[in-house]
Design a protein around this motif. Structure first.
Motif, PDB file in Angstrom:
ATOM      1  N   UNK A  53       0.839  -1.192   0.000  1.00 51.94           N
ATOM      2  CA  UNK A  53       0.000   0.000   0.000  1.00 51.94           C
ATOM      3  C   UNK A  53       0.874   1.242   0.000  1.00 51.94           C
ATOM      4  N   UNK A  54       0.381   2.304  -0.630  1.00 52.67           N
ATOM      5  CA  UNK A  54       1.076   3.583  -0.631  1.00 52.67           C
ATOM      6  C   UNK A  54       0.276   4.621   0.137  1.00 52.67           C
ATOM      7  N   UNK A  55       0.961   5.516   0.830  1.00 52.22           N
ATOM      8  CA  UNK A  55       0.308   6.509   1.680  1.00 52.22           C
ATOM      9  C   UNK A  55       0.806   7.903   1.296  1.00 52.22           C
ATOM     10  N   UNK A  56      -0.151   8.760   0.905  1.00 48.00           N
ATOM     11  CA  UNK A  56       0.188  10.108   0.449  1.00 48.00           C
ATOM     12  C   UNK A  56      -0.737  11.139   1.095  1.00 48.00           C
ATOM     13  N   UNK A  57      -1.253  10.814   2.275  1.00 46.69           N
ATOM     14  CA  UNK A  57      -2.263  11.650   2.934  1.00 46.69           C
ATOM     15  C   UNK A  57      -1.785  13.099   3.082  1.00 46.69           C
ATOM     16  N   UNK A  58      -2.716  14.001   2.895  1.00 46.07           N
ATOM     17  CA  UNK A  58      -2.448  15.434   3.074  1.00 46.07           C
ATOM     18  C   UNK A  58      -3.570  16.057   3.891  1.00 46.07           C
ATOM     19  N   UNK A  59      -3.226  16.695   5.038  1.00 43.12           N
ATOM     20  CA  UNK A  59      -1.885  16.903   5.588  1.00 43.12           C
ATOM     21  C   UNK A  59      -1.320  15.631   6.205  1.00 43.12           C
ATOM     22  N   UNK A  60      -0.007  15.606   6.376  1.00 40.20           N
ATOM     23  CA  UNK A  60       0.641  14.408   6.929  1.00 40.20           C
ATOM     24  C   UNK A  60       0.415  14.236   8.430  1.00 40.20           C
ATOM     25  N   UNK A  61       0.052  15.334   9.111  1.00 42.13           N
ATOM     26  CA  UNK A  61      -0.279  15.284  10.536  1.00 42.13           C
ATOM     27  C   UNK A  61      -1.725  15.747  10.686  1.00 42.13           C
ATOM     28  N   UNK A  62      -2.521  14.959  11.384  1.00 43.38           N
ATOM     29  CA  UNK A  62      -3.945  15.251  11.520  1.00 43.38           C
ATOM     30  C   UNK A  62      -4.406  14.805  12.906  1.00 43.38           C
ATOM     31  N   UNK A  63      -5.533  15.308  13.390  1.00 42.30           N
ATOM     32  CA  UNK A  63      -6.008  14.895  14.711  1.00 42.30           C
ATOM     33  C   UNK A  63      -6.216  13.380  14.770  1.00 42.30           C
ATOM     34  N   UNK A  64      -5.498  12.729  15.679  1.00 42.36           N
ATOM     35  CA  UNK A  64      -5.615  11.285  15.824  1.00 42.36           C
ATOM     36  C   UNK A  64      -4.501  10.495  15.179  1.00 42.36           C
ATOM     37  N   UNK A  65      -3.552  11.181  14.516  1.00 42.20           N
ATOM     38  CA  UNK A  65      -2.474  10.410  13.913  1.00 42.20           C
ATOM     39  C   UNK A  65      -1.630  11.208  12.955  1.00 42.20           C
ATOM     40  N   UNK A  66      -0.794  10.494  12.225  1.00 39.93           N
ATOM     41  CA  UNK A  66       0.009  11.076  11.157  1.00 39.93           C
ATOM     42  C   UNK A  66       0.258   9.999  10.116  1.00 39.93           C
ATOM     43  N   UNK A  67       0.940  10.350   9.044  1.00 42.12           N
ATOM     44  CA  UNK A  67       1.128   9.412   7.942  1.00 42.12           C
ATOM     45  C   UNK A  67       1.887   8.153   8.377  1.00 42.12           C
ATOM     46  N   UNK A  68       2.736   8.275   9.387  1.00 40.46           N
ATOM     47  CA  UNK A  68       3.458   7.104   9.876  1.00 40.46           C
ATOM     48  C   UNK A  68       2.539   6.101  10.548  1.00 40.46           C
ATOM     49  N   UNK A  69       1.735   6.577  11.491  1.00 37.93           N
ATOM     50  CA  UNK A  69       0.761   5.703  12.135  1.00 37.93           C
ATOM     51  C   UNK A  69      -0.180   5.102  11.106  1.00 37.93           C
ATOM     52  N   UNK A  70      -0.630   5.934  10.165  1.00 38.37           N
ATOM     53  CA  UNK A  70      -1.561   5.487   9.141  1.00 38.37           C
ATOM     54  C   UNK A  70      -0.965   4.364   8.298  1.00 38.37           C
ATOM     55  N   UNK A  71       0.337   4.470   7.983  1.00 40.09           N
ATOM     56  CA  UNK A  71       0.961   3.452   7.136  1.00 40.09           C
ATOM     57  C   UNK A  71       1.010   2.086   7.814  1.00 40.09           C
ATOM     58  N   UNK A  72       1.225   2.073   9.113  1.00 37.93           N
ATOM     59  CA  UNK A  72       1.216   0.802   9.841  1.00 37.93           C
ATOM     60  C   UNK A  72      -0.213   0.271   9.964  1.00 37.93           C
TER      61      UNK A  72
END
Length: 334
Positions: A53-72
């Motif tokens: 899976x690829x993760x390109x969420x914008x913004x990378x930091x958001x309430x409840x997490x960030x792109x790192x947490x999301x990728x796991x």
């Protein structure tokens, strides 16, 4: 070490080594994390599931997490949907020149924390640096391998008429949180993403009800899109009870203002489960005893009628067709 990522960090020399040692190895170290060209791993005894899976969420930091947490979470949850215990992951970073090193470390720390919660090991990776303006911060690509639990078979093709449809919590919260974090509409609402790793509740659910037919991660397109996919794959209809669909009050308020359907907003910590009707109450009971799935509820049934479609019984007792999924409401949602 520099305060920001430079092109030299992707050139394969001293600064690349420094980045790997001080950021990635510092957070991902485990017996299988390798400096070699590939990690050598013990093989599972049974069947495996593998996902990428690829993760390109914008913004990378958001309430409840960030792109790192999301990728796991995204990779763990995809494996979990196949009844597979997550074992190993790899991750590849594409980092934009000028990205703050402190933010990169925060992303790596979130990955470490989430992976440790599940027990999955990050065993290999890759780092590339893109020129300024080429990738919008940081992109992460992950691959995961998990061991499918003995006797378990789940698939979108296995829904059967009479089965119960369960959702593991309120819907649309991640999509709403990202929408608000972009601050394009001037709406002030305290909405936190549901981003969460779901292997442990899935494991408990499968131990209690091994014959769960379908487990799906309701990410892009949300629960509504997932149900249409299952209806098409299994050649069945889905009938939902609108009064049973859980929506957070704040999410309901935001989506009502913008004319959005919460069923089509992304989730990152919600599953759709389909099981025999006679096992549904037991499954909900088990899910409600687990972290992240405390608000699991039965929202509908699988039917012979209306194959390939999702029908909604409204709160006044009438039936209406849930519109088929259209264009993605929010790009770069995950």
């Amino acid at each position: 070490m520099n305060d920001t990522v430079t092109m030299a960090h992707g050139a394969g020399g001293k600064q690349t080594s420094e980045l790997i040692q001080k950021v990635f190895r510092a957070h991902f170290e485990n017996p299988y994390f390798t400096a070699d060209d590939a990690s050598v791993l013990p093989a599972p005894k049974g069947r495996i599931a593998m996902t990428t899976d690829g993760f390109i969420v914008s913004p990378q930091f958001f309430p409840g997490g960030n792109i790192g947490k999301l990728s796991i979470c995204g990779t763990v949850n995809d494996l979990s949907c196949m009844g597979a215990k997550p074992l190993y992951m790899t991750c590849a970073f594409v980092i934009e020149e000028g990205f703050e090193m402190a933010k990169l470390e925060e992303i790596a720390a979130a990955m470490e924390k989430t992976a440790n919660e599940v027990g999955v090991r990050l065993v290999a990776g890759d780092t590339k640096v893109a020129g300024k303006g080429q990738c919008g911060g940081v992109f992460i690509t992950t691959t995961g391998i998990g061991e499918i639990q003995e006797g378990i078979e789940t698939s979108g093709k296995l829904a059967r008429p009479g089965d119960a449809v369960i959702v593991t919590g309120d819907v649309g919260r991640h999509g709403c949180a990202i929408l608000l974090a972009r601050d394009e509409y001037g709406i002030d609402a305290d909405v936190t993403s549901d981003c969460a790793p779901l292997w442990k509740p899935v494991e408990a659910a499968l131990n209690a009800v091994p014959d769960i037919h379908v487990i799906r991660d309701a990410t892009r397109g949300g629960v509504g899109t997932v149900l249409y996919e299952i209806a098409a794959e299994s050649g069945v209809g889905v009938c939902l009870d609108q009064s049973k669909i859980p929506v957070d009050d704040k999410v309901r308020g935001v989506t009502g203002m913008l004319g959005l359907e919460p069923l089509y907003l992304a989730c990152e910590g919600r599953l759709v489960m389909i099981c025999p009707q006679e096992k549904a109450d037991r499954l909900v009971e088990v899910l409600r005893g687990q972290k992240y799935t405390e608000n699991a509820v039965i929202i509908g049934t699988i039917t012979k009628e209306h194959a390939g479609r999702v029908i909604m019984t409204t709160e006044i007792g009438t039936q209406t067709l849930l519109p088929e999924p259209g264009n993605e409401l929010l790009p770069r949602i995950c």
